[in-house]
Design a protein around this motif. Structure first.
Motif, PDB file in Angstrom:
ATOM      1  N   ARG A 109      11.766  15.437   6.701  1.00 50.60           N
ATOM      2  CA  ARG A 109      12.023  14.105   7.235  1.00 50.60           C
ATOM      3  C   ARG A 109      10.732  13.316   7.400  1.00 50.60           C
ATOM      4  O   ARG A 109      10.654  12.136   7.019  1.00 50.60           O
ATOM      5  CB  ARG A 109      12.730  14.227   8.587  1.00 50.60           C
ATOM      6  N   ASN A 110       9.698  13.971   7.928  1.00 53.19           N
ATOM      7  CA  ASN A 110       8.443  13.263   8.169  1.00 53.19           C
ATOM      8  C   ASN A 110       7.772  12.806   6.880  1.00 53.19           C
ATOM      9  O   ASN A 110       7.235  11.699   6.810  1.00 53.19           O
ATOM     10  CB  ASN A 110       7.476  14.172   8.952  1.00 53.19           C
ATOM     11  N   SER A 111       7.811  13.650   5.852  1.00 54.43           N
ATOM     12  CA  SER A 111       7.177  13.263   4.583  1.00 54.43           C
ATOM     13  C   SER A 111       7.918  12.088   3.957  1.00 54.43           C
ATOM     14  O   SER A 111       7.302  11.189   3.375  1.00 54.43           O
ATOM     15  CB  SER A 111       7.131  14.447   3.620  1.00 54.43           C
ATOM     16  N   MET A 112       9.244  12.084   4.065  1.00 52.64           N
ATOM     17  CA  MET A 112      10.035  10.963   3.550  1.00 52.64           C
ATOM     18  C   MET A 112       9.704   9.676   4.304  1.00 52.64           C
ATOM     19  O   MET A 112       9.540   8.603   3.703  1.00 52.64           O
ATOM     20  CB  MET A 112      11.534  11.264   3.671  1.00 52.64           C
ATOM     21  N   GLU A 113       9.595   9.785   5.611  1.00 53.53           N
ATOM     22  CA  GLU A 113       9.299   8.606   6.428  1.00 53.53           C
ATOM     23  C   GLU A 113       7.898   8.077   6.154  1.00 53.53           C
ATOM     24  O   GLU A 113       7.685   6.862   6.084  1.00 53.53           O
ATOM     25  CB  GLU A 113       9.463   8.953   7.911  1.00 53.53           C
ATOM     26  N   GLU A 114       6.945   8.996   5.985  1.00 53.24           N
ATOM     27  CA  GLU A 114       5.574   8.576   5.679  1.00 53.24           C
ATOM     28  C   GLU A 114       5.507   7.845   4.351  1.00 53.24           C
ATOM     29  O   GLU A 114       4.833   6.820   4.220  1.00 53.24           O
ATOM     30  CB  GLU A 114       4.645   9.793   5.651  1.00 53.24           C
ATOM     31  N   TYR A 115       6.213   8.356   3.352  1.00 51.35           N
ATOM     32  CA  TYR A 115       6.231   7.722   2.028  1.00 51.35           C
ATOM     33  C   TYR A 115       6.879   6.341   2.107  1.00 51.35           C
ATOM     34  O   TYR A 115       6.368   5.363   1.564  1.00 51.35           O
ATOM     35  CB  TYR A 115       6.994   8.617   1.057  1.00 51.35           C
ATOM     36  N   ARG A 116       8.003   6.264   2.815  1.00 55.03           N
ATOM     37  CA  ARG A 116       8.691   4.976   2.980  1.00 55.03           C
ATOM     38  C   ARG A 116       7.814   3.969   3.714  1.00 55.03           C
ATOM     39  O   ARG A 116       7.676   2.818   3.269  1.00 55.03           O
ATOM     40  CB  ARG A 116       9.990   5.197   3.763  1.00 55.03           C
ATOM     41  N   ASP A 117       7.202   4.403   4.813  1.00 53.86           N
ATOM     42  CA  ASP A 117       6.366   3.487   5.603  1.00 53.86           C
ATOM     43  C   ASP A 117       5.143   3.022   4.813  1.00 53.86           C
ATOM     44  O   ASP A 117       4.734   1.860   4.925  1.00 53.86           O
ATOM     45  CB  ASP A 117       5.917   4.182   6.894  1.00 53.86           C
ATOM     46  N   PHE A 118       4.573   3.922   4.003  1.00 48.20           N
ATOM     47  CA  PHE A 118       3.416   3.538   3.195  1.00 48.20           C
ATOM     48  C   PHE A 118       3.793   2.468   2.181  1.00 48.20           C
ATOM     49  O   PHE A 118       3.085   1.471   2.028  1.00 48.20           O
ATOM     50  CB  PHE A 118       2.845   4.769   2.488  1.00 48.20           C
ATOM     51  N   LEU A 119       4.903   2.685   1.467  1.00 51.56           N
ATOM     52  CA  LEU A 119       5.333   1.701   0.465  1.00 51.56           C
ATOM     53  C   LEU A 119       5.684   0.369   1.118  1.00 51.56           C
ATOM     54  O   LEU A 119       5.398  -0.698   0.562  1.00 51.56           O
ATOM     55  CB  LEU A 119       6.537   2.232  -0.312  1.00 51.56           C
ATOM     56  N   TRP A 120       6.276   0.426   2.287  1.00 49.21           N
ATOM     57  CA  TRP A 120       6.626  -0.805   2.994  1.00 49.21           C
ATOM     58  C   TRP A 120       5.363  -1.575   3.385  1.00 49.21           C
ATOM     59  O   TRP A 120       5.266  -2.792   3.184  1.00 49.21           O
ATOM     60  CB  TRP A 120       7.458  -0.465   4.239  1.00 49.21           C
ATOM     61  N   LYS A 121       4.379  -0.856   3.910  1.00 52.29           N
ATOM     62  CA  LYS A 121       3.116  -1.486   4.296  1.00 52.29           C
ATOM     63  C   LYS A 121       2.408  -2.089   3.095  1.00 52.29           C
ATOM     64  O   LYS A 121       1.889  -3.218   3.155  1.00 52.29           O
ATOM     65  CB  LYS A 121       2.221  -0.444   4.974  1.00 52.29           C
ATOM     66  N   TRP A 122       2.401  -1.345   1.985  1.00 53.23           N
ATOM     67  CA  TRP A 122       1.750  -1.817   0.759  1.00 53.23           C
ATOM     68  C   TRP A 122       2.447  -3.077   0.232  1.00 53.23           C
ATOM     69  O   TRP A 122       1.812  -4.038  -0.198  1.00 53.23           O
ATOM     70  CB  TRP A 122       1.770  -0.702  -0.289  1.00 53.23           C
ATOM     71  N   SER A 123       3.779  -3.067   0.300  1.00 51.48           N
ATOM     72  CA  SER A 123       4.542  -4.230  -0.167  1.00 51.48           C
ATOM     73  C   SER A 123       4.246  -5.452   0.690  1.00 51.48           C
ATOM     74  O   SER A 123       4.068  -6.564   0.167  1.00 51.48           O
ATOM     75  CB  SER A 123       6.043  -3.920  -0.136  1.00 51.48           C
ATOM     76  N   ILE A 124       4.196  -5.263   2.004  1.00 57.53           N
ATOM     77  CA  ILE A 124       3.913  -6.385   2.921  1.00 57.53           C
ATOM     78  C   ILE A 124       2.558  -6.999   2.606  1.00 57.53           C
ATOM     79  O   ILE A 124       2.367  -8.222   2.656  1.00 57.53           O
ATOM     80  CB  ILE A 124       3.965  -5.896   4.390  1.00 57.53           C
ATOM     81  N   GLN A 125       1.592  -6.147   2.246  1.00 53.77           N
ATOM     82  CA  GLN A 125       0.243  -6.641   1.949  1.00 53.77           C
ATOM     83  C   GLN A 125       0.162  -7.352   0.603  1.00 53.77           C
ATOM     84  O   GLN A 125      -0.555  -8.342   0.449  1.00 53.77           O
ATOM     85  CB  GLN A 125      -0.753  -5.476   1.965  1.00 53.77           C
TER      86      GLN A 125
END
Length: 578
Positions: free
Chosen positions: A224-240
């Motif tokens: 679960r944590n690895s999935m969440e980390e990957y999702r949060d990273f892509l979301w942050k990258w997209s926002i930037q």
């Protein structure tokens, strides 16, 4: 990045001619896409004449159709050539990676997770394929065609050409701002992918344990944590990145807002014809597509560079050294002399010295973590020792080519690994080039012929991933058949009967007897009753040899081995009481 680019160029070297042809055809094909605009421009000029030359108009129409057809032909040829080159390069690259991994010490794999190696072998190599098969010809065309178009427009009318190009530098300035920190972000992206891959592999391989302990996707924290980390990273990258990319797309297509007023002003001033005005309007819009493609591939190229770094990381990893002058051992005795070894900074073997005479049986015993398996895996040189030496015959094993050393040793592991291949191929990998009769003979000696024949497809039955379709005892006997077929003079058994049932243990012990006949045998055993007839027993404790001798000699000495033997005998009498 420049070093990565140089390595990529060297990588495509053998397919250079195909790729040059592919790039040239891509440039021609993309240029053919602009020809209809120019022909429309010429048609407009003709249509504005008092007398229209219909034959000329038809020639322009036919020329436009021919240009479109030529575009499809050249682009198809370009794609075919680039893909052929890419697949050849990918084949060679994956072979090189596999061969390189085979030269590395076991320590390399112990310090890296499975997902990292898998990502490099598969995902990162696929990035190279995208670069060669798609990006290289497309980027070449996307760079050359705007240059040729700009030159043509400046020849027609330099003022309108400046107006057409006015917003392009601003657009690329904005795009450059979005690339700040891209290298760091890509590194984090690949690390998150590797972590995700490792967790997925761990989750699927550990499914039996997960179910047994009532874990779920939600409660299995690592997954679960690895999935969440990957999702949060892509979301942050997209926002930037999305605001910059959106602004770039608006600006790159905003040249029409400059072309229109500039064109109207020049037309009213008599400095621009209507045909030229229409030409700039069409080509100005047509200029956007290759520029957008160029920027898209530019970002993808940054990913390729990061992938290449990881591939190069494996290819440049220091392998186990090979001797400049290979030696041949005079016999098959084995010995350790003042050996020190450790994992990372922790030393686990301290000044270990003992010898194993040829055609004798030596057993290694001791508590868990004493260093037994480490010693066994140092003999076939899975790692190099820090200090001291290991010999076979009169040769330091470092003086033997790794292929020669491998041919001298056969290893039967406690945790048997079978490939997701036929049982026949799993046995035959012990010695390539042998016939079916030899494989069956080895299987008979290992007491696995009968159960193999009872399987639906016999020897052609797929063993499953890691031998999942077979029981532990069946897998162990197949691994012994593999070792019998190899017929190496030195046999290493790493607790080969530790987890098998009594019936299988009896069969396996008999198979081991046939395997070790006339061989130098090193056994790691927890069940001391299985090694009482050994010629020599080496007792280890915390990475040191504390005593050695025969079973009877060690019992008389009354030290650690005797205490282990007494504990073993008490365990034999243990029973579950209700």
């Amino acid at each position: 990045m420049s070093q990565s680019l140089k390595r990529l160029i060297r990588l495509v070297g053998p397919q250079k001619r195909r790729l040059i042809a592919s790039c040239a055809l891509s440039v021609i094909g993309t240029a053919m896409g602009l020809v209809p605009f120019i022909l429309i421009y010429l048609a407009i000029i003709e249509l504005m004449e008092p007398v229209v030359n219909e034959a000329y108009i038809w020639k322009l129409i036919i020329g436009g159709i021919a240009a479109i057809l030529l575009k499809f032909v050249t682009m198809a040829l370009s794609g075919s050539l680039s893909h052929i080159a890419a697949y050849n390069i990918l084949y060679d690259l994956r072979i090189r990676l596999a061969e390189k991994l085979g030269t590395l010490s076991q320590g390399y794999f112990n310090t890296r997770n499975t997902g990292e190696v898998k990502s490099t072998m598969n995902d990162h190599v696929e990035k190279i394929e995208l670069f060669i098969a798609h990006q290289l010809p497309d980027v070449t065309a996307a760079a050359m065609v705007p240059i040729f178009t700009a030159i043509f427009l400046f020849i027609v009318n330099w003022r309108m050409a400046l107006a057409t190009m006015a917003v392009i530098p601003v657009a690329f300035l904005v795009l450059g701002m979005s690339y700040r920190g891209l290298g760091t972000m890509l590194e984090k992206y690949y690390k998150s992918i590797e972590k995700l891959n490792s967790t997925v592999i761990e989750y699927t391989q550990g499914m039996a344990v997960i179910k047994a302990f009532n874990q779920t996707v939600d409660s299995f924290a690592r997954y679960r944590n690895s999935m969440e980390e990957y999702r949060d990273f892509l979301w942050k990258w997209s926002i930037q990145s999305v605001p910059y990319w959106t602004l770039f797309m608006v600006l790159i297509t905003a040249n029409v807002l400059v072309i229109l007023p500039a064109g109207v002003w020049l037309y009213n001033a008599g400095s621009l014809s209507m045909a030229d005005f229409i030409l700039f309007f069409m080509l100005g819009l047509g200029l956007c597509e290759p520029l957008v493609k160029l920027t898209t591939h530019g970002e993808q190229f940054a990913e390729v560079v990061e992938a290449e770094k990881r591939i190069n990381g494996i290819l440049t990893e220091k392998p186990l050294s090979e001797p400049e002058r290979a030696k041949a051992p005079s016999g098959f005795s084995t010995g350790l002399l003042n050996v020190h070894f450790g994992y990372n900074e922790t030393e686990v073997l301290h000044d270990v010295t003992f010898s194993v005479p040829q055609n004798t049986v030596t057993a290694l015993v001791g508590t868990s973590g004493a260093g037994k398996t480490t010693i066994a895996r140092l003999i076939p040189r899975f790692w190099d020792v820090r200090k001291g030496e290991i010999t076979i015959g009169d040769c330091n094993i470092k003086e033997l080519p790794t292929t020669e050393l491998s041919s001298l040793t056969a290893f039967v592991f406690q945790d048997v690994f079978l490939f997701n291949e036929t049982i026949y191929e799993n046995i035959r990998m012990g010695k390539k080039g042998v016939g079916e009769g030899e494989v069956i003979a080895a299987a008979r000696m290992a007491h696995c012929h009968e159960f193999i024949e009872s399987l639906p497809n016999g020897y052609q039955t797929i063993a499953g991933e890691r031998g999942a379709k077979l029981s532990g005892g069946e897998r162990q006997r197949i691994s012994i058949a593999r070792a019998i077929l190899k017929d190496a003079p030195i046999i290493i058994l790493d607790e080969a009967t530790a987890f098998v049932d009594p019936e299988n243990e009896d069969l396996i012990q008999d198979a081991i007897g046939k395997l070790s006949a006339g061989k130098t045998l090193i056994i790691i055993a927890h069940r001391l009753s299985t090694i009482t007839e050994a010629d020599q027993i080496v007792v280890l404790d915390e990475g040191k040899i504390v005593e050695k001798g025969t079973h009877q000699e060690l019992l008389k000495a009354g030290n650690m081995y005797r205490r282990m033997w007494e504990a073993h005998m008490r365990a034999q009498d243990w029973k579950f009481e209700t």
